[in-house]
Design an enzyme around this catalytic site. Structure first.
Site, short mmCIF file in Angstrom:
data_model
loop_
_atom_site.label_atom_id
_atom_site.label_comp_id
_atom_site.label_asym_id
_atom_site.label_seq_id
_atom_site.Cartn_x
_atom_site.Cartn_y
_atom_site.Cartn_z
N CYS A 280 0.74 -1.32 0.00
CA CYS A 280 0.10 0.08 0.02
C CYS A 280 0.90 1.21 0.06
O CYS A 280 2.02 1.14 0.21
CB CYS A 280 -0.78 0.11 1.19
SG CYS A 280 -1.80 -1.44 1.56
N GLY B 118 -1.23 1.17 -5.01
CA GLY B 118 -2.59 0.59 -4.36
C GLY B 118 -3.88 1.23 -5.08
O GLY B 118 -4.12 2.33 -5.14
N ASN C 50 1.41 0.31 5.66
CA ASN C 50 1.96 -0.66 4.47
C ASN C 50 2.80 -1.73 5.23
O ASN C 50 3.54 -1.29 5.55
CB ASN C 50 2.70 0.38 3.57
CG ASN C 50 3.52 -0.38 2.57
OD1 ASN C 50 4.55 -0.06 2.04
ND2 ASN C 50 3.04 -1.58 2.03
N GLY C 51 2.36 -2.79 4.81
CA GLY C 51 3.04 -3.97 5.15
C GLY C 51 2.24 -5.14 5.75
O GLY C 51 0.96 -5.04 5.40
N TYR D 243 10.74 -3.63 -8.86
CA TYR D 243 9.27 -3.65 -9.52
C TYR D 243 8.28 -2.57 -9.06
O TYR D 243 7.77 -1.80 -9.78
CB TYR D 243 8.55 -4.88 -9.42
CG TYR D 243 7.02 -4.84 -9.77
CD1 TYR D 243 6.64 -4.70 -11.08
CD2 TYR D 243 5.88 -4.87 -8.78
CE1 TYR D 243 5.20 -4.59 -11.59
CE2 TYR D 243 4.66 -4.61 -9.35
CZ TYR D 243 4.44 -4.72 -10.57
OH TYR D 243 3.06 -4.38 -11.00
#
Ligand code: 5GP
Ligand code: MG
Length: 480
Positions: A5, A32, A106-107, A249
């Site tokens: 995210c 996201g 995020n995670g 990426y």
């Protein structure tokens, strides 16, 4: 639940944070696309707007108007295959005895279930099975007995896994990065305030200056009046576990993460790919957009060394098709590749071609592309990949696929080459990744390419000594 995210937090001197938050979320949209949200605080109360959808669809002008206050946090959430549960859209917000709390995460926590069970036993009611709510409740509980900094420290000693968080306690905005620095988070300075964001591209969008990365294990508390910030190194750890896949990426090429400009990293990796496994061919084609920087580095290194290789745009991308990964079935994913990419015949017909992509996950993209290129008249199609074989799932926030779906999980490179019908196939080595990032193997999270994780994950192996917190019979203490 594996969520990758984007998070952001902003404190301004004297204007509403809603618009800058909204622009930052636009800058982080690639992290996201499932849901977006903003929570602000005007000094008296919280305002929140969180919905499923893209940033541009979630917020109308009226929504931004109603998000009052110079302090706030925001979030974009990555879709996990097939899920459309609005329960997990963020920022998560709660009010409790000692104030209001907003959280963007995020995670992915490895031990969220244990903490949830414990807190549920202590009377906490949970509305989702997400790990962000677990962090919120744990922090809320600690805040009843300790000041902000000690409460955060206490929560950090209990949660195990990856997290870059922006948190708002009443109108105080904070950023926390996990002790391994697995997920990125950075600090930026604006003309009239400060910002915390997953990626520096968000800071650029606001005309701000990147100050630095948040350190692994660090808490950064922005001043409520936007004039500065305080830093607390709450957890010290010898090694980091930076996610190399952010560089390969996930992150925007124009972001700087842990002091590396992602675009330059990708070009370096492309050069290394030529050095390790360059193959003569008439033309090098990037797989757009993820393979572009790799391919330009690869072609440049080839030309530097006298190879007679042309670099061309042989594949056109339909920019209105989303990331193919989110297609729930294999059939749809194959269709989506065809929708997304179309060859330019003149650059391909009668030629030997090398295509460069950042990674192979399930093998869908390369299989489809090779067929496409051969149909367009390519004589040979060689495939070079800017990451090592992905053999294990990611538990840390990149929703990559299950082990069964990973084409490299149980196949040799030669078997994969045969499967995708390439004339040759090579991946980049783990050493090249470590060298390019300037970090040792023991400072990277290499779980997806080695099967050895820097965290204690049920059913998986670790690559280091890991202290997984013991949860269950603890009393909450204020003074640790
Ligand atoms: P495959 O088609 O082999 O399943 O996936 C490889 C393609 O997906 C590559 O072009 C790569 O850029 C992209 N990719 C790699 N990792 C991820 C990811 O975590 N999410 C998404 N959406 N795409 C990915
Ligand atoms: Mg791609």
């Amino acid at each position: 639940m594996h969520e990758k995210c984007g998070v952001v937090g902003i404190a301004l001197e004297d204007r509403d944070a809603a618009r800058p938050l909204y622009y930052s979320l636009y800058a982080l949209q690639h992290r996201g696309q499932e849901s977006a949200g903003i929570v602000t605080h005007d000094g008296f109360q919280q305002h929140s707007h969180v919905e499923m959808g893209l940033v541009g669809d979630v917020f109308g002008p009226g929504d931004l108007e109603s998000l009052n206050g110079p302090n706030g946090i925001g979030h974009v959430r990555y879709p996990t295959a097939g899920s459309v549960d609005s329960c997990c859209a963020q920022p998560f917000s709660v009010s409790f005895k000692s104030g209001s709390l907003g959280l963007s995460h995020n995670g992915n926590l490895v031990n969220a279930d244990e903490i949830r069970d414990e807190l549920a036993g202590l009377g906490h009611a949970f509305t989702s099975d997400g790990d962000t709510e677990v962090i919120a409740h744990d922090l809320a509980r600690n805040l009843l007995e300790a000041d902000l900094v000690r409460a955060v420290k206490r929560t950090m000693s209990r949660i195990h896994g990856s997290y870059a968080l922006t948190i708002m306690h009443d109108d105080t905005v904070m950023g926390v990065r996990d002790p391994e620095g697995n997920r990125p988070l950075c600090i930026g300075e604006l003309e009239d305030g400060y910002v915390l964001a997953s990626e520096s591209a968000a800071i650029d969008t606001l005309d701000g200056e990147l100050v630095r990365d948040v350190e692994p294990g660090e808490l950064v508390v922005l001043h409520d009046d936007g004039t500065g910030y305080d830093s607390y190194q709450l957890v010290e750890q010898e090694n980091t576990a930076h996610c190399f896949f952010e560089h390969v990426y996930f992150a925007r090429p124009d972001s700087t993460i842990d002091e590396n400009l992602v675009y330059e990293v990708r070009r370096e990796l492309g050069r290394a790919l030529w050095d390790e496994s360059g193959v003569e061919s008439d033309v090098v084609l990037p797989v757009p957009d993820s393979g572009r920087a790799f391919a330009s580095g690869y072609a440049e290194a080839a030309q530097d060394q006298g190879a007679d290789i042309e670099f061309a745009e042989g594949l056109m991308k339909n920019r209105y098709v989303g990331r193919t990964f989110i297609m729930p079935t294999q059939d749809e994913r194959e269709r989506a590749v065809r929708l997304k990419l179309n060859p330019i015949k003149s650059t391909i017909e009668g030629k030997t071609v090398t295509i460069i992509d950042d990674s192979i996950v399930r093998g869908t993209t390369s299989t489809q592309l090779i067929e496409l290129l051969k149909d367009a008249g390519a004589e040979e199609v060689h495939v070079r990949i800017g990451a090592p074989e992905i053999i294990s799932p990611c538990y840390m926030g990149i929703d990559m696929a299950t082990r069964e779906e990973l084409i490299a999980a149980d196949r040799t490179t030669e078997e994969i080459r045969d499967d995708i019908k390439a004339d040759s196939l090579s991946y980049l080595s783990i050493d090249a990744i470590a060298e390019t990032l300037g970090e040792g193997h023991d400072d990277l999270c290499l779980g997806c390419v080695t099967g050895q994780y820097p965290y204690d994950i049920d059913g998986e192996e670790t690559d280091r000594e890991v202290d997984r917190p013991v949860i269950g019979d603890q009393t909450i203490e204020a003074d640790d």
